[in-house]
Design a protein around this motif. Structure first.
Motif, PDB file in Angstrom:
ATOM      1  N   HIS A  79       0.844  -1.205   0.000  1.00 17.70           N
ATOM      2  CA  HIS A  79       0.000   0.000   0.000  1.00 17.70           C
ATOM      3  C   HIS A  79       0.878   1.254   0.000  1.00 17.70           C
ATOM      4  CE1 HIS A  79      -3.334  -2.664   0.730  1.00 17.70           C
ATOM      5  NE2 HIS A  79      -2.794  -3.089   1.870  1.00 17.70           N
ATOM      6  N   PRO A  80       1.729   1.404  -1.024  1.00 16.83           N
ATOM      7  CA  PRO A  80       2.611   2.572  -1.055  1.00 16.83           C
ATOM      8  C   PRO A  80       1.846   3.869  -1.297  1.00 16.83           C
ATOM      9  CG  PRO A  80       2.706   1.426  -3.146  1.00 16.83           C
ATOM     10  CD  PRO A  80       1.878   0.571  -2.234  1.00 16.83           C
ATOM     11  N   ALA A  81       2.344   4.942  -0.708  1.00 18.40           N
ATOM     12  CA  ALA A  81       1.747   6.260  -0.932  1.00 18.40           C
ATOM     13  C   ALA A  81       2.484   7.030  -2.011  1.00 18.40           C
ATOM     14  CB  ALA A  81       1.746   7.059   0.374  1.00 18.40           C
ATOM     15  N   THR A  82       3.729   6.615  -2.293  1.00 21.51           N
ATOM     16  CA  THR A  82       4.549   7.285  -3.305  1.00 21.51           C
ATOM     17  C   THR A  82       5.275   6.245  -4.147  1.00 21.51           C
ATOM     18  OG1 THR A  82       6.536   7.350  -1.915  1.00 21.51           O
ATOM     19  CG2 THR A  82       4.971   9.188  -1.693  1.00 21.51           C
ATOM     20  N   SER A  83       5.794   6.678  -5.282  1.00 21.65           N
ATOM     21  CA  SER A  83       6.583   5.787  -6.127  1.00 21.65           C
ATOM     22  C   SER A  83       7.834   5.305  -5.412  1.00 21.65           C
ATOM     23  CB  SER A  83       6.979   6.501  -7.427  1.00 21.65           C
ATOM     24  OG  SER A  83       5.833   6.787  -8.200  1.00 21.65           O
ATOM     25  N   ASN A  84       8.405   6.172  -4.591  1.00 22.05           N
ATOM     26  CA  ASN A  84       9.607   5.795  -3.848  1.00 22.05           C
ATOM     27  C   ASN A  84       9.307   4.668  -2.857  1.00 22.05           C
ATOM     28  OD1 ASN A  84      12.412   6.252  -3.309  1.00 22.05           O
ATOM     29  ND2 ASN A  84      11.799   7.033  -1.307  1.00 22.05           N
ATOM     30  N   GLU A  85       8.165   4.759  -2.183  1.00 20.92           N
ATOM     31  CA  GLU A  85       7.761   3.685  -1.270  1.00 20.92           C
ATOM     32  C   GLU A  85       7.526   2.396  -2.048  1.00 20.92           C
ATOM     33  OE1 GLU A  85       4.497   4.527   1.317  1.00 20.92           O
ATOM     34  OE2 GLU A  85       5.322   6.457   1.954  1.00 20.92           O
ATOM     35  N   TYR A 193      11.670  -2.406 -13.871  1.00 19.20           N
ATOM     36  CA  TYR A 193      10.236  -2.613 -13.614  1.00 19.20           C
ATOM     37  C   TYR A 193       9.562  -1.297 -13.257  1.00 19.20           C
ATOM     38  CZ  TYR A 193       6.060  -4.391 -11.152  1.00 19.20           C
ATOM     39  OH  TYR A 193       4.780  -4.640 -10.729  1.00 19.20           O
ATOM     40  N   MET A 194      10.183  -0.557 -12.353  1.00 24.54           N
ATOM     41  CA  MET A 194       9.607   0.708 -11.909  1.00 24.54           C
ATOM     42  C   MET A 194       9.542   1.733 -13.038  1.00 24.54           C
ATOM     43  SD  MET A 194       8.713   0.370  -8.719  1.00 24.54           S
ATOM     44  CE  MET A 194       8.450   2.089  -8.283  1.00 24.54           C
ATOM     45  N   LYS A 195      10.606   1.840 -13.811  1.00 24.27           N
ATOM     46  CA  LYS A 195      10.629   2.815 -14.904  1.00 24.27           C
ATOM     47  C   LYS A 195       9.598   2.467 -15.979  1.00 24.27           C
ATOM     48  CE  LYS A 195      15.365   4.571 -14.499  1.00 24.27           C
ATOM     49  NZ  LYS A 195      14.942   5.975 -14.286  1.00 24.27           N
ATOM     50  N   GLY A 196       9.331   1.166 -16.138  1.00 25.29           N
ATOM     51  CA  GLY A 196       8.353   0.755 -17.142  1.00 25.29           C
ATOM     52  C   GLY A 196       6.919   0.933 -16.698  1.00 25.29           C
ATOM     53  N   LEU A 197       6.665   0.782 -15.401  1.00 26.28           N
ATOM     54  CA  LEU A 197       5.285   0.767 -14.903  1.00 26.28           C
ATOM     55  C   LEU A 197       4.902   2.049 -14.157  1.00 26.28           C
ATOM     56  CD1 LEU A 197       2.611  -0.730 -14.329  1.00 26.28           C
ATOM     57  CD2 LEU A 197       3.717  -1.754 -12.329  1.00 26.28           C
ATOM     58  N   TYR A 198       5.822   2.571 -13.374  1.00 20.36           N
ATOM     59  CA  TYR A 198       5.486   3.695 -12.494  1.00 20.36           C
ATOM     60  C   TYR A 198       5.803   5.059 -13.143  1.00 20.36           C
ATOM     61  CZ  TYR A 198       4.339   0.573  -8.706  1.00 20.36           C
ATOM     62  OH  TYR A 198       3.731  -0.395  -7.949  1.00 20.36           O
ATOM     63  N   SER A 199       5.022   6.025 -12.761  1.00 20.99           N
ATOM     64  CA  SER A 199       5.143   7.351 -13.375  1.00 20.99           C
ATOM     65  C   SER A 199       6.445   8.017 -13.050  1.00 20.99           C
ATOM     66  CB  SER A 199       3.967   8.230 -12.912  1.00 20.99           C
ATOM     67  OG  SER A 199       2.743   7.638 -13.202  1.00 20.99           O
ATOM     68  N   ASN A 200       6.786   8.020 -11.767  1.00 19.96           N
ATOM     69  CA  ASN A 200       7.994   8.713 -11.329  1.00 19.96           C
ATOM     70  C   ASN A 200       8.771   7.887 -10.310  1.00 19.96           C
ATOM     71  OD1 ASN A 200       7.616  11.367 -12.670  1.00 19.96           O
ATOM     72  ND2 ASN A 200       5.755  11.389 -11.408  1.00 19.96           N
TER      73      ASN A 200
END
Length: 203
Positions: A79-85, A193-200
């Motif tokens: 349940h992350p609140a940010t991309s960093n989490e 994975y993050m760069k492909g799926l997440y916005s930032n």
């Protein structure tokens, strides 16, 4: 009396399972026989067939019990609140997944051998894959709902791609020393994975 018989049956089945695991580890899947398992368990001839159809049945039960430990990793609350989490959570899951694979590598080698030669074991492994991808799909849908991930991407397809990447490296690390450090593998897998799926990612 019935309870006593049931308890004895449970103990016998568990003894057979423990014996089967030892025999699989010693002889591999293809060279394991029901006779070897019975001998290791010190049970009577044919006792194994009371509880298991064949050696595939033994291995599938052991595989299910082992993969339950991996399932617990996939079920860690996401349940992350940010991309960093999200990055930290995903990275931690990959680390736990590969670390457990290394810890269980001798048994995982037996599973890999069996998947390659037994249609029954292969089918059960596909079921396990489906369970993992269903769990990953839920995490992706959560991230999309909260505007952390690209909503134009298919959650189920991304989940399959992500699990297959993890699975590929899992087989690599159990069979040989990977060409890269585990931490380096985790970093690259998670970042791509993050760069492909997440916005930032990591912003």
């Amino acid at each position: 009396m019935a309870n006593s018989r049931q308890q004895q049956a449970i103990e016998t089945k568990n003894r057979l399972l423990k014996a089967a695991e030892l025999v699989f580890l010693e002889h591999g899947f293809q060279n394991t026989t029901i006779r070897l398992i019975n001998n290791k368990a010190e049970t009577g001839h044919g006792t194994a067939y009371v509880y298991f159809k064949n050696k595939e049945d033994f291995l599938i039960k052991i595989m299910e019990d082992t993969m339950e430990q991996f399932t617990k990793i996939a079920s860690i609350p996401f349940h992350p609140a940010t991309s960093n989490e999200a990055y930290e959570l995903v990275s931690n899951q990959v680390k736990l997944f590969l670390s457990l694979a290394i810890k269980k590598k001798e048994l995982m080698k037996v599973f890999k051998e069996a998947i390659g030669v037994s249609k029954e074991v292969e089918a059960r492994w596909q079921d396990i894959r489906d369970q993992f991808t269903a769990s990953i799909t839920k995490d992706i849908m959560y991230a999309q709902e909260y505007k952390l991930a690209d909503s134009s991407l298919s959650p189920s397809l991304v989940a399959r791609l992500w699990f297959y990447t993890n699975e590929m490296f899992m087989w690599e690390v159990i069979h040989e020393s990977p060409s890269n450090d585990i931490e380096d593998i985790i970093k690259h897998m998670t970042t791509i994975y993050m760069k492909g799926l997440y916005s930032n990612p990591q912003q």
